[in-house]
Enzyme design. Structure first.
Site, short mmCIF file in Angstrom:
data_model
loop_
_atom_site.label_atom_id
_atom_site.label_comp_id
_atom_site.label_asym_id
_atom_site.label_seq_id
_atom_site.Cartn_x
_atom_site.Cartn_y
_atom_site.Cartn_z
N SER A 267 20.31 75.30 27.46
CA SER A 267 21.63 75.51 28.06
C SER A 267 22.36 76.65 27.34
CB SER A 267 22.41 74.19 28.05
OG SER A 267 23.49 74.21 28.95
N ASP B 33 39.53 72.72 19.89
CA ASP B 33 40.64 73.64 20.17
C ASP B 33 40.13 74.98 20.70
OD1 ASP B 33 43.39 74.71 20.00
OD2 ASP B 33 42.60 75.87 18.32
N HIS C 20 19.69 67.92 33.62
CA HIS C 20 19.93 69.04 32.70
C HIS C 20 19.46 68.73 31.28
CE1 HIS C 20 21.72 72.70 31.32
NE2 HIS C 20 22.65 72.09 30.58
#
Length: 253
Positions: A84, A175, A234
């Protein structure tokens, strides 16, 4: 410098995890590749696992991190497995520094652009309020309305760790991911090219690599083969680890 798990002796094999993953996801594979004669380097990419946190987050800087890692450990020629996001890092590294890569394995990702699709996962992660000092069970209960797939929740829960007694946190840099999530789907540069052996391996139930993507894969990686693991999505390496290992070991040997 990137944190890593290093096992065994032999030809160096780098394993690069996907978005929100870490090297620990691959530790069972590490020993299998060691038995095949590889020195296995399972990396934590920046803002993941035990590696450093940084406001800079793009495939270009992650590619540079991999280069610096290879230089630090005197790895002049490596094979790479990338899943990925890790596959995108591996593609960019191999096309930027082809002299450093012997063989390339890309797990369930193509060179194309992918529209942002992690919104539910990020919403769930952002819903966890660590100031209330939740338990692991309470964290999972918070995630459940957003992420109902058990396997995905367990994958994310592996990122929990005890900062101090009674205080959990996520290892990854949530964040930065909130602000830079668009970076994950970036397309491989138009002129990127790698002509050494490359294996693309996809899940039969996954939509990440479609038959219509094959011409673009061939443009960047003309010496490629494509293998499909049936009845998996996946997270193909987690859903059918035996077949994933057999196919990748065959290719590497």
């Amino acid at each position: 410098m990137l944190h890593s798990r290093i096992e065994g002796e032999g030809n160096p094999l780098l394993i690069i995890h996907g978005f929100l993953g870490m090297s620990d996801n691959w530790k069972s594979f590490g020993s299998l590749y060691v038995a095949e004669g590889f020195q296995t380097h399972m990396l934590d990419m920046r803002n993941h696992g035990k590696s450093f946190h940084s406001d800079e987050f793009s495939y270009e800087v992650m590619c540079q991190d991999v280069l610096e890692y290879c230089q630090e450990y005197n790895l002049h020629k490596v094979s790479i497995i990338g899943h990925s996001m890790g596959g995108k890092v591996a593609m960019l590294f191999a096309t930027t520094y082809p002299e450093r890569v012997e063989k390339l394995i890309i797990a369930d990702i193509g060179p194309k652009y992918y529209a942002p699709h992690h919104q539910d996962i990020l919403a769930g992660l952002n819903a966890v309020d660590f100031t209330t000092k939740p338990s692991r069970i309470e964290v999972e209960e918070t995630l459940f309305p957003y992420i109902q797939d058990f396997g995905t929740r367990q994958f994310l829960m592996k990122n929990l760790y005890w900062v101090e007694p009674g205080q959990l946190a996520f290892r990854f840099n949530l964040d930065v991911f909130n602000r830079k999530i668009d970076q994950i789907g970036t397309v491989l540069p138009e002129n990127a090219h790698f002509d050494k052996p490359t294996l693309f391996i996809r899940g039969g139930n996954s939509k990440y690599i479609l038959d219509t993507d094959i011409p673009e894969i061939n443009k960047h990686f003309p010496n490629f083969e494509l293998t499909t693991i049936p009845n998996v999505g996946h997270w193909l390496h987690a859903e059918n680890p035996k077949l994933f290992f057999e196919e990748t070991a065959r290719f590497l040997k």
